[in-house]
Design an enzyme around this catalytic site. Structure first.
Site, PDB file in Angstrom:
ATOM      1  N   LYS A   1       0.837  -1.204   0.000  1.00 32.42           N
ATOM      2  CA  LYS A   1       0.000   0.000   0.000  1.00 32.42           C
ATOM      3  C   LYS A   1       0.869   1.251   0.000  1.00 32.42           C
ATOM      4  O   LYS A   1       1.934   1.289   0.630  1.00 32.42           O
ATOM      5  CB  LYS A   1      -0.921  -0.015   1.230  1.00 32.42           C
ATOM      6  CG  LYS A   1      -1.985   1.072   1.229  1.00 32.42           C
ATOM      7  CD  LYS A   1      -2.922   0.894   2.430  1.00 32.42           C
ATOM      8  CE  LYS A   1      -4.006   1.958   2.489  1.00 32.42           C
ATOM      9  NZ  LYS A   1      -4.922   1.761   3.641  1.00 32.42           N
TER      10      LYS A   1
ATOM     11  N   SER B   1      -9.854   1.926   2.262  1.00 31.07           N
ATOM     12  CA  SER B   1      -8.750   2.642   1.621  1.00 31.07           C
ATOM     13  C   SER B   1      -7.672   1.722   1.061  1.00 31.07           C
ATOM     14  O   SER B   1      -6.873   2.144   0.241  1.00 31.07           O
ATOM     15  CB  SER B   1      -8.116   3.624   2.617  1.00 31.07           C
ATOM     16  OG  SER B   1      -7.432   2.954   3.654  1.00 31.07           O
TER      17      SER B   1
ATOM     18  N   SER C   1     -10.179  -1.029   6.831  1.00 33.29           N
ATOM     19  CA  SER C   1      -9.593  -1.054   5.493  1.00 33.29           C
ATOM     20  C   SER C   1      -8.694  -2.242   5.181  1.00 33.29           C
ATOM     21  O   SER C   1      -8.035  -2.249   4.140  1.00 33.29           O
ATOM     22  CB  SER C   1      -8.824   0.247   5.240  1.00 33.29           C
ATOM     23  OG  SER C   1      -9.724   1.330   5.140  1.00 33.29           O
TER      24      SER C   1
END
Length: 518
Positions: free
Chosen positions: A124, A202, A226
């Site tokens: 990420k 997210s 998330s």
């Protein structure tokens, strides 16, 4: 049970320390010290035919047997990224040349020789990556290139993992993945022709990358769901560990007391391998110090039984009264399958009367935690927050007495959970990730089927402090008797080419972005 009582005492002390920003203990607990080894899992024919279909564990076994090379696996993923990135938009940055160079070194026997040797991963875009942009999908960090790896990333690399690229994410980790101005980017891998379908929170990009077979596994972050929500939405197994299990050093913050780092993987075994590598104390993150030792997670994710599979330890699974209020047919079938596994006992649990108040009204207290480290940018140029500005401004509006009241509510909630709900069971099925997010307790998400539109459906299982191994035991044995987690979404077709133009994608308004991050 003595260990559980000790874990609870450490967890309560740790929670208080985290809230105060102090070090719990100068003497860290040990990480899992034995060299992790992937068991000889059965490799499916589909994985033999297509390297991108192999789970992380299957890829390790194929490499061990000389049936697959790191270069072949990396090339397979890069070919798919090149072909389908315009549709999925799962990556914010692709490091193809560096990934191939690392793979070739791995095949020559060079570089780290750990459990992830030659495995291509997605990270990420809020984790620091040495020499690779870390933008957190924001105007604030649009030119930021770190000179070090986040601790979690460093450990993955030290274990032999290969960075394929940075997964797209919500702006500053607040909403689903959009551009900083709110235009939707990453789609749900199961519905690439309909960007309006929710892909989760997210960590959308890392989830889509794994689900769409653009990476073996990935890591994301969770503050309000998330990791587990994108996993549920995209047929993955996501594991949010207990607060402190994984260092957050080098992760751009959202909430000091609620940020968690963890894997989004194909199945329980892959999640266990990833977390085994990431977990453990780090002197640069005081939240990781003084905690119970990290258990053997890979063993926990290995089902047992010679005359029929059974859960590794007898486990009481708590079922809230409202669990069947949504997706009743799917969840009923799930309970039937889970309850039939030897060693699993389903027990009905009741939430306290003030549950909605404790997990809803006081949940907004986290907004001031996200504002605190970004005050400089809020003063200097609020426009840099793009579509998510409203939620950051909300944090400025919270008063000190409101925050203190929320902390008292949190203390009350932890007693309700540890001495109430979790006193009746070992693990708890949940209808929302929020309660365990607030408290920093572990959660695992895994698939249980598909809805009428073909969108994956999953469940979230919450656990006792530091008992990620218990969660993995339950998820692994369920996956051993079902095959939902092996389902693969269809590749995009030519009819979806219109999605290549960003103008065809919807755009979140400031109000929608604020609601999504609430």
């Amino acid at each position: 049970m003595a260990d559980r009582a000790l874990n609870r005492r450490v967890f309560l002390a740790s929670s208080a320390a985290v809230a105060g920003g102090v070090v719990l203990s100068a003497t860290p607990a040990r990480a899992y010290t034995a060299t992790p080894r992937v068991p000889d899992v059965d490799v499916r024919q589909a994985a033999r035919n297509d390297p991108s279909e192999a789970t992380l564990a299957e890829a390790v076994v194929l490499m061990r047997r000389g049936k697959l090379t790191a270069t072949e696996l990396t090339e397979a993923y890069l070919e798919r990224i090149e072909r389908y990135h315009a549709v999925y938009q799962a990556y914010a940055e692709v490091t193809g040349e560096a990934a191939l160079a690392a793979a070739r070194k791995a095949d020559r026997g060079q570089g780290p020789r750990g459990v992830l040797h030659g495995i291509p991963l997605c990270v990420k875009d809020n984790y620091f990556t040495d020499g690779v942009p870390t933008r957190c999908n924001s105007f604030i960090f649009e030119d930021f290139v770190p000179d070090e790896d986040a601790t979690a990333v460093a450990r993955l690399r030290q274990a032999g993992g290969i960075l394929l690229g940075k997964g797209q994410m919500g702006p500053l980790a607040t909403t689903r993945a959009t551009t900083p101005n709110g235009t939707v980017t990453t789609v749900n891998a199961w519905t690439p022709d309909d960007p309006s379908i929710d892909p989760g929170g997210s960590s959308t990009g890392p989830a889509c990358a794994v689900a769409a077979r653009l990476a073996s596994s990935s890591i994301g972050t969770q503050t309000g769901g998330s990791i587990v929500l994108p996993s549920n939405q995209q047929n993955l197994t996501g594991l949010k560990p207990t607060m402190g299990r994984v260092s957050l050093h080098g992760v751009i913050p959202l909430s000091f007391t609620r940020d968690h780092a963890g894997p989004l993987a194909r199945d329980a075994m892959d999640a266990a391998i990833m977390l085994q590598v990431m977990a453990g104390p780090d002197a640069r993150d005081p939240r990781t110090l003084g905690l119970p030792d990290v258990p053997d997670l890979i063993r926990a994710a290995t089902p047992v039984g010679t005359k029929g599979l059974r859960v590794r330890r007898a486990t009481k699974v708590g079922v809230p009264a409202d669990f069947l209020s949504g997706r009743r047919e799917l969840r009923s079938a799930f309970l039937d399958q889970l309850g039939a596994i030897p060693g699993v006992t389903l027990v009905e649990v009741k939430y306290p009367d003030d549950w909605a108040l404790l997990t809803g009204t006081f949940n907004a207290a986290r907004l001031c935690e996200r504002t605190e480290p970004f005050r400089h940018w809020l003063r200097a140029d609020p426009a840099k927050f793009g579509v998510s500005l409203l939620s950051w401004l909300q944090g400025l509006m919270l008063s000190g007495d409101e925050w203190i009241t929320a902390q008292r509510a949190k203390n009350h909630l932890v007693r309700e959970v540890l001495d109430g709900v979790l006193n009746q069971c070992d693990v708890l099925l949940q209808t929302s990730p929020v309660p365990f997010d607030i408290l920093g307790l572990p959660e695992i998400a895994f698939p249980i089927g598909f809805d009428g539109d073909g969108v994956p459906a999953g469940v979230i299982l919450g656990g006792q402090p530091y008992e990620e191994d218990r969660l993995l035991e339950v998820a692994a044995v369920y996956q051993a008797v079902t095959d939902w987690h092996t389902r693969r979404p269809a590749d995009p077709t030519g009819s979806q080419a219109r999605l290549k133009a960003s103008t065809t994608r919807p755009r979140l308004s400031a109000e929608e972005a604020a609601a999504a991050s609430a």
